[in-house]
Design an enzyme around this catalytic site. Structure first.
Site, PDB file in Angstrom:
ATOM      1  N   LYS A  52       0.844  -1.202   0.000  1.00 19.44           N
ATOM      2  CA  LYS A  52       0.000   0.000   0.000  1.00 19.44           C
ATOM      3  C   LYS A  52       0.876   1.247   0.000  1.00 19.44           C
ATOM      4  CE  LYS A  52      -3.848  -2.455   2.015  1.00 19.44           C
ATOM      5  NZ  LYS A  52      -4.516  -2.982   3.199  1.00 19.44           N
ATOM      6  N   GLN A  96      -4.800  -1.758   9.338  1.00 11.89           N
ATOM      7  CA  GLN A  96      -4.684  -3.079   8.728  1.00 11.89           C
ATOM      8  C   GLN A  96      -5.260  -4.152   9.655  1.00 11.89           C
ATOM      9  OE1 GLN A  96      -3.609  -3.588   5.622  1.00 11.89           O
ATOM     10  NE2 GLN A  96      -3.807  -5.799   5.731  1.00 11.89           N
ATOM     11  N   ASP A 119     -11.358   2.508   3.602  1.00 13.55           N
ATOM     12  CA  ASP A 119     -11.724   1.090   3.467  1.00 13.55           C
ATOM     13  C   ASP A 119     -13.243   0.917   3.335  1.00 13.55           C
ATOM     14  OD1 ASP A 119      -9.665  -0.845   3.490  1.00 13.55           O
ATOM     15  OD2 ASP A 119      -9.258  -0.502   5.613  1.00 13.55           O
TER      16      ASP A 119
HETATM   17  N1  GUN Z   1      -6.725  -6.937   5.726  1.00 13.74           N
HETATM   18  C1  GUN Z   1      -6.945  -7.688   4.611  1.00 13.74           C
HETATM   19  N2  GUN Z   1      -7.560  -6.929   3.670  1.00 13.74           N
HETATM   20  C2  GUN Z   1      -7.723  -5.692   4.195  1.00 13.74           C
HETATM   21  C3  GUN Z   1      -8.286  -4.473   3.705  1.00 13.74           C
HETATM   22  O1  GUN Z   1      -8.781  -4.372   2.573  1.00 13.74           O
HETATM   23  N3  GUN Z   1      -8.252  -3.422   4.552  1.00 13.74           N
HETATM   24  C4  GUN Z   1      -7.729  -3.514   5.799  1.00 13.74           C
HETATM   25  N4  GUN Z   1      -7.756  -2.428   6.572  1.00 13.74           N
HETATM   26  N5  GUN Z   1      -7.212  -4.615   6.295  1.00 13.74           N
HETATM   27  C5  GUN Z   1      -7.198  -5.704   5.486  1.00 13.74           C
END
Ligand code: GUN
Length: 283
Positions: A52, A96, A119
């Site tokens: 990311k 995350q 998200d």
């Molecule tokens: N963990 C696995 N996929 C995601 C996601 O799309 N967003 C977040 N915040 N955590 C994750």
């Protein structure tokens, strides 16, 4: 033989669009910024967070990664989120998941300012998705919709089957298909005769996290098959929820793993970040 939907190529196109938009905002004096919070040392999460960060830097988005130790308390984490909520440099906040077990993930997500919830996990944004009037699209389902659109087929009137009912993928996925007038069925671990329901699908989305659950006998000839799964097979190879080799000769369109839905999730996250920056600056 199915047409392979190239998620990597579609994601690259989305990223180019985002980069152009970020540059255009910069020219107007608006910098797009995102904060990514990682608690603990889960190796898979560390890779996701790094991806990311790299994606932000490649599209010109300012990013900061907050790495917190596993023993971080709930109060410490909430205090960081509050600080980020009030930081004008930060337009998007992402915590995350999964979090270490002693932390209450739901409470943490509810602390994020909905305007910065890139998200789209906050209950406010989930509700907005439900009523079809949303600011942020949930990243993975939005990526799936983009891949379906790539086929040139319309969702309207189609039988859509979503296998999996998670809050992150299955439920919002079903909503986005419904918003485009699909006839949607959600299947889950208690569903009876999963194969028969899947066989009715013109559009089949598998999002359960079980390697090769979707076999050839579960797919209607010519169907669009979208694989959200990311699993390891018995020999340690990366594989999806769909038995690709067996299903590919039957389906009309299919996404590979890797290189299908995966790259789309980050691309859509970047899109949400730039949208957040735009909105927070009254643009
Ligand atoms: N963990 C696995 N996929 C995601 C996601 O799309 N967003 C977040 N915040 N955590 C994750």
């Amino acid at each position: 033989m199915a047409v392979r939907i190239d998620g990597k190529a579609v994601a690259a196109k989305v990223r180019e669009e985002v980069a152009a938009e970020v540059a255009e905002l910069k020219a107007q004096g608006v910098e797009t910024g995102m904060a990514v919070v990682l608690v603990g040392d889960d190796p898979a999460s560390a890779i996701y967070v790094n991806n990311k960060k790299k994606a932000c830097s490649e599209t010109g988005i300012y990013s900061e990664v907050h790495l917190l130790p596993t023993e971080t308390t709930q109060e410490e984490l909430l205090a960081l989120i509050e600080k980020l909520n009030g930081d004008p440099k930060i337009n998007g906040i992402l915590v995350q998941s999964p979090l270490p077990r002693h932390l209450d993930e739901k409470l943490v997500v509810e602390h994020i300012d909905p305007k910065k919830d890139v998200d789209a996990f906050h209950a406010y944004n989930v509700g907005r998705i439900m009523i079809g009037d949303f600011t942020f699209l949930p990243c993975t389902p939005a990526g799936v919709m983009k891949l379906i659109h790539e086929t040139g087929l319309s969702v309207e009137g189609k039988r859509c089957v979503v296998v999996g009912r998670s809050n992150i993928v299955g439920k919002p996925m079903a909503m986005l298909l419904l918003h485009e007038n699909g006839t949607v069925t959600i299947c889950h671990s208690k569903t009876k005769d999963l194969a028969a329901i899947c066989r009715e699908a013109d559009i089949l989305v598998a999002a359960v996290g079980m390697a090769k659950l979707i076999t050839a006998d579960m797919v209607k000839p010519g169907a669009v098959v979208i694989d959200v799964g990311m699993n390891r097979s018995e020999n340690g190879k990366l594989c999806g929820d769909v038995d690709y080799e067996a299903v590919e000769p039957i389906a009309g369109y299919i996404t590979p793993v890797p290189g299908g839905v995966g790259p789309m999730t980050i691309a859509m996250l970047l899109k949400n970040a730039v949208r957040a920056a735009r909105l927070q600056n009254g643009l």
